[in-house]
Design a protein around this motif. Structure first.
Motif, PDB file in Angstrom:
ATOM      1  N   ASP A 228       2.016  20.026  -1.244  1.00 29.21           N
ATOM      2  CA  ASP A 228       2.302  20.628  -2.683  1.00 29.21           C
ATOM      3  C   ASP A 228       1.511  19.919  -3.060  1.00 29.21           C
ATOM      4  O   ASP A 228       2.170  18.241  -3.611  1.00 29.21           O
ATOM      5  N   PRO A 229       0.835  19.852  -4.390  1.00 30.99           N
ATOM      6  CA  PRO A 229       0.180  19.188  -4.942  1.00 30.99           C
ATOM      7  C   PRO A 229       1.100  18.716  -6.001  1.00 30.99           C
ATOM      8  O   PRO A 229       0.809  17.866  -6.614  1.00 30.99           O
ATOM      9  N   LYS A 230       2.117  19.381  -6.933  1.00 30.34           N
ATOM     10  CA  LYS A 230       2.849  19.134  -7.564  1.00 30.34           C
ATOM     11  C   LYS A 230       3.425  18.007  -7.168  1.00 30.34           C
ATOM     12  O   LYS A 230       4.599  17.045  -7.451  1.00 30.34           O
TER      13      LYS A 230
ATOM     14  N   LEU B 136       0.943  -1.175  -0.208  1.00 27.90           N
ATOM     15  CA  LEU B 136      -0.116   0.372  -0.523  1.00 27.90           C
ATOM     16  C   LEU B 136       1.274   1.126  -0.165  1.00 27.90           C
ATOM     17  O   LEU B 136       2.172   1.110   0.055  1.00 27.90           O
ATOM     18  N   GLY B 137       0.219   2.245  -0.387  1.00 32.50           N
ATOM     19  CA  GLY B 137       1.030   3.210  -0.575  1.00 32.50           C
ATOM     20  C   GLY B 137       0.215   4.453   0.057  1.00 32.50           C
ATOM     21  O   GLY B 137      -0.900   4.376   0.214  1.00 32.50           O
ATOM     22  N   SER B 138       0.769   5.333   0.390  1.00 29.75           N
ATOM     23  CA  SER B 138      -0.002   6.875   0.875  1.00 29.75           C
ATOM     24  C   SER B 138       1.204   8.014   1.080  1.00 29.75           C
ATOM     25  O   SER B 138       2.759   8.092   1.301  1.00 29.75           O
ATOM     26  N   ILE B 139       0.148   9.208   0.616  1.00 30.66           N
ATOM     27  CA  ILE B 139       1.412  10.676   0.334  1.00 30.66           C
ATOM     28  C   ILE B 139       0.577  11.710   1.318  1.00 30.66           C
ATOM     29  O   ILE B 139      -0.096  11.414   1.994  1.00 30.66           O
ATOM     30  N   GLN B 140       1.763  11.184   2.615  1.00 32.15           N
ATOM     31  CA  GLN B 140       1.037  12.902   3.578  1.00 32.15           C
ATOM     32  C   GLN B 140       1.756  14.271   3.204  1.00 32.15           C
ATOM     33  O   GLN B 140       3.515  14.079   2.453  1.00 32.15           O
TER      34      GLN B 140
ATOM     35  N   PRO C 238      -8.989   8.669   1.197  1.00 32.16           N
ATOM     36  CA  PRO C 238      -8.394   9.806   1.698  1.00 32.16           C
ATOM     37  C   PRO C 238      -8.498  11.016   2.720  1.00 32.16           C
ATOM     38  O   PRO C 238      -9.429  10.860   2.868  1.00 32.16           O
ATOM     39  N   VAL C 239      -7.360  11.628   3.097  1.00 32.13           N
ATOM     40  CA  VAL C 239      -7.616  11.786   4.597  1.00 32.13           C
ATOM     41  C   VAL C 239      -8.274  13.722   4.210  1.00 32.13           C
ATOM     42  O   VAL C 239      -7.123  14.401   4.077  1.00 32.13           O
ATOM     43  N   THR C 240      -8.962  13.501   3.792  1.00 26.97           N
ATOM     44  CA  THR C 240     -10.036  15.218   3.411  1.00 26.97           C
ATOM     45  C   THR C 240     -11.755  15.209   3.319  1.00 26.97           C
ATOM     46  O   THR C 240     -11.987  13.697   2.703  1.00 26.97           O
TER      47      THR C 240
ATOM     48  N   HIS D 188      -3.908   9.241   1.978  1.00 29.17           N
ATOM     49  CA  HIS D 188      -2.948  10.495   1.259  1.00 29.17           C
ATOM     50  C   HIS D 188      -4.124  11.674   1.195  1.00 29.17           C
ATOM     51  O   HIS D 188      -5.141  11.914   1.929  1.00 29.17           O
ATOM     52  N   ILE D 189      -3.344  12.443   2.348  1.00 25.89           N
ATOM     53  CA  ILE D 189      -3.808  13.989   3.177  1.00 25.89           C
ATOM     54  C   ILE D 189      -3.885  15.261   1.647  1.00 25.89           C
ATOM     55  O   ILE D 189      -2.725  15.275   1.346  1.00 25.89           O
ATOM     56  N   GLY D 190      -4.957  16.064   2.047  1.00 28.24           N
ATOM     57  CA  GLY D 190      -5.255  17.276   0.784  1.00 28.24           C
ATOM     58  C   GLY D 190      -6.310  16.895  -0.335  1.00 28.24           C
ATOM     59  O   GLY D 190      -6.600  15.872  -0.722  1.00 28.24           O
ATOM     60  N   THR D 191      -6.835  18.234  -0.044  1.00 27.69           N
ATOM     61  CA  THR D 191      -7.487  17.700  -1.118  1.00 27.69           C
ATOM     62  C   THR D 191      -7.696  18.277  -2.446  1.00 27.69           C
ATOM     63  O   THR D 191      -7.152  17.311  -3.710  1.00 27.69           O
ATOM     64  N   ALA D 192      -6.453  19.790  -2.887  1.00 28.04           N
ATOM     65  CA  ALA D 192      -5.902  19.803  -3.776  1.00 28.04           C
ATOM     66  C   ALA D 192      -4.878  18.480  -3.942  1.00 28.04           C
ATOM     67  O   ALA D 192      -4.723  18.703  -5.610  1.00 28.04           O
TER      68      ALA D 192
END
Length: 422
Positions: free
Chosen positions: A117-119, A68-72, A163-165, A140-144
């Motif tokens: 940062d979305p990028k 599994l992957g996650s972006i924080q 996602p955590v949003t 994954h955290i953040g809407t954008a």
């Protein structure tokens, strides 16, 4: 020149060959050579089936492991959130792995930093999806950030799980690879704002919001809630993601005579705005979404933060008033990470727990399709942290649409309303 007609021979496994067509062998007299060929063909078919079954059933799934992957955000403006989401996820991963995994497979969790940062979120998604070959993106955290990363995932059939949003884009428009767990910012504002405005007898409602997908969802929910009352926002002011100075925005709202302010803010923006308002004698009712519902507000902002209202689903785990199961959970958390858990630890823990329930139901042959089939008939019971039951179906990809209100009183969040359905 003399031409010689030859019979083309087909080579089969185990060194056998065939010079007659299949039909002749099948329909003609039974011979030892014919039986040998039929045995060889059957063995070859069985071997092919065995090899197919031994192949990995989906990206990120092997005989012994699910990746599994996650972006924080681990280094940006909401790193305080991202850190605890990650730790909450790791606690649940460790628990299930100690118990042997899910259907015999251990969980491997890979976490990348977006710095909010979305990028950078896109780059992180590309790494996790294309290099690390994750099965699903979780928490994954953040809407954008999610909106930017999801196309990378969907191109490779990778699910975006819980996602955590609380943005509506996490389940709308419908996509088979989207699953969300949180009552939306839009519905939080739309349902809670009218109740609180009436209670406070507010006349001039204003808003300060982050100028991105997250802040706009809070803004739109506030506008919808006020419209149901025949009211409009008197002043709208925004800030860029990562801003630290809110004096000009506070001055605008003060000049407009705002007696109620909707905050589309997160941690330091909430603290900075309320702190500036207190300093200048500006004392409206401040009301934020679940993004402001965190112990970091009163830990970092101090007494000045008292009075702030926020929506939420699960509650912050204050251990001196928690139930025995929560205290047991918190003790494990603190033993492992040497700090107390937060509501974002709860989010992370519940994200992985939800994934495990679906993966268990999907059975040993875990694929994206079998996971989706399991999710689309899944009910996740109400949790020990106060979160309500969640249900999913082929047409329902938001598990919960309920939220409630809390207020900061004497440095801690106190629940001040029941759950409200949109």
């Amino acid at each position: 020149m003399r031409l010689t007609r030859t019979t083309k021979r087909s080579t089969f496994p185990f060194g056998l060959s065939l010079s007659k067509p299949f039909g002749e062998l099948r329909d003609g007299p039974s011979t030892s050579s014919g039986r040998a060929v039929r045995v060889a063909v059957a063995c070859a078919a069985a071997l092919a089936t065995t090899l197919a079954l031994a192949a990995p059933p989906a990206q990120g799934v092997s005989k012994n492991e699910i990746v599994l992957g996650s972006i924080q955000d681990l280094s940006g403006p909401i790193a305080g959130f991202g850190k605890h989401v990650r730790l909450g996820m790791l606690l649940r991963v460790d628990e299930v792995n100690e118990q042997g995994g899910v259907n015999g497979r251990k969980i491997k969790l890979l976490v990348e930093d977006s710095a909010y940062d979305p990028k950078k979120a896109v780059l992180a998604a590309q790494k996790l999806v294309n290099q690390d070959k994750i099965f699903a993106m979780v928490g994954h955290i953040g809407t954008a950030q999610n909106n930017a990363a999801m196309p990378v995932q969907f191109e490779k059939n990778v699910i975006n799980f819980f996602p955590v949003t609380a943005a509506r884009e996490m389940y709308e428009p419908f996509h088979r690879l989207k699953y969300s767990f949180a009552a939306t910012y839009f519905d939080q504002m739309r349902t809670a704002l009218p109740k609180l405005v009436k209670e406070k007898n507010a006349k001039k409602v204003c808003t300060l919001y982050q100028d991105d997908d997250f802040g706009l969802e809070v803004l739109r929910g506030a506008e919808a809630g006020l419209k149901s009352m025949g009211m409009e926002l008197v002043e709208k002011t925004s800030y860029k993601r990562g801003a630290t100075d809110f004096s000009s925005q506070v001055a605008r709202m003060k000049v407009a005579g705002c007696d109620f302010v909707v905050l589309g803010t997160i941690i330091r923006e909430t603290i900075g705005t309320i702190g500036e308002a207190r300093k200048t004698g500006f004392s409206p009712t401040f009301f934020g979404s679940s993004a402001t519902y965190t112990d970091l507000i009163h830990k970092l902002g101090g007494k000045a933060m008292d009075g702030l209202y926020a929506t939420h689903t699960v509650q912050h785990p204050y251990l001196d008033e928690a139930s025995q199961p929560i205290r047991f959970w918190a003790t494990k958390y603190k033993t492992k990470f040497n700090e107390d858990p937060t509501v974002f630890s709860v989010y992370g823990y519940n994200v992985i727990d939800g994934f495990l329930q679906a993966a268990q139901k999907a059975g040993p042959n875990l694929t994206t399709d079998s996971f989706i089939k399991a999710m689309d008939s899944l009910t996740i019971p109400a949790d020990m942290f106060g979160g309500p039951e969640q249900t999913f179906s082929p047409k329902k990809r938001l598990g919960n649409d309920l939220s409630r209100l809390s207020q900061l009183q004497d440095g801690r969040w106190k629940v001040v309303s029941d759950y409200v359905r949109p």
